[in-house]
Design an enzyme around this catalytic site. Structure first.
Site, PDB file in Angstrom:
ATOM      1  N   LYS A   5      13.670  -1.520  -7.802  1.00 35.75           N
ATOM      2  CA  LYS A   5      14.085  -0.699  -6.659  1.00 35.75           C
ATOM      3  C   LYS A   5      14.524  -1.583  -5.495  1.00 35.75           C
ATOM      4  O   LYS A   5      15.491  -1.292  -4.804  1.00 35.75           O
ATOM      5  CB  LYS A   5      12.932   0.202  -6.225  1.00 35.75           C
ATOM      6  CG  LYS A   5      13.349   1.260  -5.262  1.00 35.75           C
ATOM      7  CD  LYS A   5      12.270   1.556  -4.273  1.00 35.75           C
ATOM      8  CE  LYS A   5      12.861   1.628  -2.908  1.00 35.75           C
ATOM      9  NZ  LYS A   5      11.952   1.143  -1.907  1.00 35.75           N
ATOM     10  N   HIS A  34       4.489   1.901  -7.841  1.00 40.08           N
ATOM     11  CA  HIS A  34       3.526   0.796  -7.810  1.00 40.08           C
ATOM     12  C   HIS A  34       2.626   0.803  -9.053  1.00 40.08           C
ATOM     13  O   HIS A  34       2.356  -0.256  -9.642  1.00 40.08           O
ATOM     14  CB  HIS A  34       2.630   0.902  -6.576  1.00 40.08           C
ATOM     15  CG  HIS A  34       3.352   0.865  -5.267  1.00 40.08           C
ATOM     16  ND1 HIS A  34       3.313   1.890  -4.358  1.00 40.08           N
ATOM     17  CD2 HIS A  34       4.148  -0.078  -4.702  1.00 40.08           C
ATOM     18  CE1 HIS A  34       4.029   1.588  -3.288  1.00 40.08           C
ATOM     19  NE2 HIS A  34       4.564   0.396  -3.477  1.00 40.08           N
ATOM     20  N   GLY A  68       0.822  -1.211   0.000  1.00 35.99           N
ATOM     21  CA  GLY A  68       0.000   0.000   0.000  1.00 35.99           C
ATOM     22  C   GLY A  68       0.849   1.251   0.000  1.00 35.99           C
ATOM     23  O   GLY A  68       2.017   1.216  -0.376  1.00 35.99           O
TER      24      GLY A  68
END
Ligand code: AMP
Length: 280
Positions: free
Chosen positions: A152, A39, A33
């Site tokens: 990442k 994302h 989240g």
């Protein structure tokens, strides 16, 4: 498009069974989240490779040590659902905790290879046991054809790829290039912890390892390039966990000329730990 939000394994399987019956291919993008464009890039890449994309949101307690930031990790389910919907995600699985860790849960996989490279595993010894346990469950629960992971978290990408291969989990793990702020700082849910001056300093982690990569390409030996990069970060006020160059696939120390290389770094600014990596 409004994505369907599901919280139970039964509801997840009802949807995926329909997709399968229709002959659709689907991707999964696991997250904790606090959704940002790193994302949503995973979702965008999933849409290129599959007909449907599931994002998962689960802040996994097992991958946090007792002293880490589980309690203050940023949470914004409503905003996350909106951003993932705007990115084109079809379904969001926010598992109730008991779907991941039912009563009596006691099984994990034993990791080796890239999970024991002496990088994140050295400084966060519980981390990959936690990550791979939840990721293995999400792979099996969703039954997705492909899974999107960010470069990442480069060691994580390699560990998860290896785990899926070794355990014959039929899923293709796809790595997505790091999404960065304009000044080069890798986007991260944890960047909100940085104070204004720290945020300014933080961009140096990417530029420092970028310069190290250039120096290596220019002929400087690996050891000297790493020493220089470490000194630079220390001089700029970072507390350095590691700056190192590794084989880009196995994450083992380089052995011979011509092998693919990756520079990986982890360093603290105040109470915030930053990680980054670049190809050589
Ligand atoms: P997280 O929610 O931070 O655990 O990350 C979930 C997934 O998003 C992982 O595969 C991360 O590697 C990926 N991710 C996080 N930040 C970025 C970024 N800046 N660029 C690309 N992928 C990212």
């Amino acid at each position: 498009m409004k994505p369907k939000l599901v919280r139970t394994l039964a509801a997840l399987c009802r949807e995926t069974a329909r997709w399968r019956a229709e002959g659709l291919r689907y991707a999964v993008a696991p997250t904790m989240g606090a959704i940002h464009s790193g994302h949503t890039e995973l979702v965008a890449e999933g849409l290129k490779r599959a007909d449907r994309v599931i994002a998962t949101i689960f802040i996994n307690p097992m991958q946090f040590a007792a002293h880490e930031d589980l309690g203050k990790y940023p949470r914004d389910e409503e905003g996350d659902v909106r951003k993932l919907g705007q990115a084109g995600c079809h379904m969001i699985y926010v598992p109730n905790p008991e779907e991941i860790y039912p009563e009596g849960f006691c099984t994990t996989v034993t990791l080796g290879g890239p999970a024991k490279a002496g990088l994140e595993d050295k400084f966060r010894p519980q981390f990959f046991d936690g990550v791979t346990t939840v990721v293995a469950k999400l792979f099996i629960q969703t039954g997705a054809d492909c899974a999107m992971f960010g470069e990442k978290d480069y060691q994580q990408l390699k560990v998860v790829t290896r785990m899926a291969k070794d355990l014959d989990i039929p899923i293709e793990v796809v790595g997505i290039p790091t999404v960065r702020e304009e000044d080069g700082l890798a986007k991260s849910s944890r960047n909100v912890y940085l104070s204004k001056p720290e945020r300014q300093q933080a961009l140096a982690i990417h530029s420092t390892i970028g310069h190290a990569a250039e120096r290596i390409r220019g002929g400087l030996d690996l050891q000297s390039a790493m020493t220089l990069a470490t000194r630079t970060l220390l001089a700029l006020g970072f507390r350095v966990d590691y700056v190192t160059v590794r084989n880009a696939e196995t994450l083992a120390p380089p052995q011979h000329r011509g092998e693919p290389l990756r520079i990986l770094a982890a360093a603290w600014l105040g109470k915030t730990r930053l990680i980054d990596n670049v190809g050589v």
